[in-house]
Motif scaffolding. Sequence first.
Motif, PDB file in Angstrom:
ATOM      1  N   ASN A  17      67.606  18.608  14.176  1.00 44.09           N
ATOM      2  CA  ASN A  17      66.736  18.488  15.236  1.00 44.09           C
ATOM      3  C   ASN A  17      65.130  18.921  14.700  1.00 44.09           C
ATOM      4  N   GLU A  18      65.104  19.879  13.890  1.00 41.97           N
ATOM      5  CA  GLU A  18      63.620  20.013  13.187  1.00 41.97           C
ATOM      6  C   GLU A  18      63.098  18.919  12.767  1.00 41.97           C
ATOM      7  N   MET A  19      63.738  18.084  11.914  1.00 39.39           N
ATOM      8  CA  MET A  19      63.314  17.152  11.365  1.00 39.39           C
ATOM      9  C   MET A  19      62.915  16.170  12.349  1.00 39.39           C
ATOM     10  N   ILE A  20      63.567  15.858  13.469  1.00 43.15           N
ATOM     11  CA  ILE A  20      63.102  14.631  14.269  1.00 43.15           C
ATOM     12  C   ILE A  20      62.047  15.409  14.933  1.00 43.15           C
ATOM     13  N   GLY A  21      61.667  16.592  15.239  1.00 41.31           N
ATOM     14  CA  GLY A  21      60.809  17.187  15.994  1.00 41.31           C
ATOM     15  C   GLY A  21      59.365  16.784  15.211  1.00 41.31           C
ATOM     16  N   GLN A  22      59.557  17.203  13.565  1.00 47.11           N
ATOM     17  CA  GLN A  22      58.329  16.789  12.744  1.00 47.11           C
ATOM     18  C   GLN A  22      58.313  15.412  12.801  1.00 47.11           C
ATOM     19  N   ILE A  23      59.396  14.659  12.831  1.00 46.03           N
ATOM     20  CA  ILE A  23      58.528  13.269  12.618  1.00 46.03           C
ATOM     21  C   ILE A  23      58.042  12.820  13.971  1.00 46.03           C
ATOM     22  N   LYS A  24      58.471  13.365  15.074  1.00 47.64           N
ATOM     23  CA  LYS A  24      57.865  12.825  16.321  1.00 47.64           C
ATOM     24  C   LYS A  24      56.330  13.323  16.388  1.00 47.64           C
ATOM     25  N   GLN A  25      55.991  14.647  15.919  1.00 43.86           N
ATOM     26  CA  GLN A  25      54.860  15.182  15.809  1.00 43.86           C
ATOM     27  C   GLN A  25      54.087  14.294  14.702  1.00 43.86           C
ATOM     28  N   GLN A  26      54.566  13.904  13.494  1.00 39.88           N
ATOM     29  CA  GLN A  26      53.706  13.340  12.635  1.00 39.88           C
ATOM     30  C   GLN A  26      53.531  11.753  13.415  1.00 39.88           C
ATOM     31  N   ILE A  27      54.440  11.118  14.019  1.00 41.26           N
ATOM     32  CA  ILE A  27      54.154   9.889  14.575  1.00 41.26           C
ATOM     33  C   ILE A  27      52.968  10.094  15.494  1.00 41.26           C
ATOM     34  N   ALA A  28      53.080  10.991  16.473  1.00 43.89           N
ATOM     35  CA  ALA A  28      52.090  11.370  17.435  1.00 43.89           C
ATOM     36  C   ALA A  28      50.589  11.607  16.708  1.00 43.89           C
ATOM     37  N   ARG A  29      50.665  12.187  15.673  1.00 43.18           N
ATOM     38  CA  ARG A  29      49.427  12.323  14.822  1.00 43.18           C
ATOM     39  C   ARG A  29      48.872  11.215  14.323  1.00 43.18           C
TER      40      ARG A  29
END
Length: 489
Positions: free
Chosen positions: A236-248
């Motif tokens: 879950n944390e990895m998906i959140g980080q990926i989502k943040q990275q994609i948004a960034r």
Amino acid sequence: MIRTIRGKFLVGFFLIFAVSFLLLNQTVDHIIQKSNRNIITDDLIGLKKNSNIYVRQAFLINHFTNDDLYFGQMADEIVSDLKRATSSEVSAYTVDGVLLHSSSDAAFTQVADDDLQQALEGKTAYTISYEQGTAAVRYSYPVIIDGTKVGILRFAKDFTLLYEQSDTILKTITYLAFGILAAAFLFSYILSRNMTIPLVKLSKASGEVMNGNLDVRIDVKRTRRDEIGRLAANFNEMIGQIKQQIARIERDRDRLERLNRQRKTFFDNVTHELKTPLTSILGYAEMIRQQGESDRAFFEKGMNHVVQESERLHGMVLRLLELSQETSGGEEFKRVETGQVLSDTCEALAFKAKRYHKSIHSEIEEELEVYGQEDRIRQIFINLLDNAIKYSKPHSEITVQATRVGETVRFLFTNCGETIPPDQLREVFEPYYIPDRHGAKETGSVGLGLGIVKSIVDDHGGGIRMTSENEITTVVVDLPLMKSEGGLA
């Protein structure tokens, strides 16, 4: 073919437990049967010893010669006495296997006589039969007196109780083993289910992520702190980080696209703005060279124009040099009394403000020290004051404030002028951005001033923002306050 982990777990556990149960059952049954045979063998050995002693004593007491004839004469007596002594049914046979006397015909008829056949051959043997819940042993051996075989004794003894006890023990062990293995299988099933369900969720979730769905999450109990729980939390944390990275990345992509457009506009403007004064300077220089001072009025006008255009060109070159210096470091950081620097800057630009019929009013506290580069901080104040003078209304007052707010030094530059639209407020600090003024781009600007200011503020660990409402525009700059002992606050 089994494809799921749960199926492999269940089939594997079932095979292991089934094989283990069968092996255990067979092993226990073999041990019990061997124990029964040992008990029967020991009992029959004792029976043979006792009966041999009795027969030998009978021959001695009656002074019989060692002849099978006399064994036949005393067969009924021997059978009766041995039955009482051994609590078994007894039969006596001649050396040829002819029945002499039996204590119970039913015990020896209609049954296998393998033991009797072996006794005829001079061997001691017994057979075990287990029918209709009754276990019986037929035991035969040749009677030998002084080395001569005089007859055959055959016994029929009931061992039903022994086998019943053995069956009870075997059933008890079987039920107990089945219960233990069933409990172990149930525990293994629950354990495998507890392990595989989150893995199935993880597999589905990873499939969703592979298809581009980053809103998926694995729902695992918060109380679960084992490896599966940590794996789900990490996923879950990895998906959140990926989502943040994609948004960034998307934001950076949009920003880069915007910067590329602005940079193109910047170079177009620079080319145009540099070309225009150079063309004008070259034109007037050529005419002055041709006409000289023959036309004094034209000479003065031309020289004034050359000077003005040269100053404007010089200003644009300085702006470009400032931008270049932002990428080359500069002086070292040290203690800077920003209040004094701001006061000096206000005083220096007061003459320019007065030339445009404007004034500067400053309210600056003392001991506003920050850790930074003095010349670059001065450049912040110069650019912001210059913009305030340039864009404020005539006969208006520009207010400058510097005060301590918590652990930061706050600078406010306020002027009365045209309200800046919200969409432009979000862009004014971007490099190469040139704002619209009444629908037209500002003449002579290349969009570097506020971009340079923001870069300097960022390098000093501060923040900058702009507000504009009701024709009042305010730029707020926050820089970290420096502690008296030499560190940042």
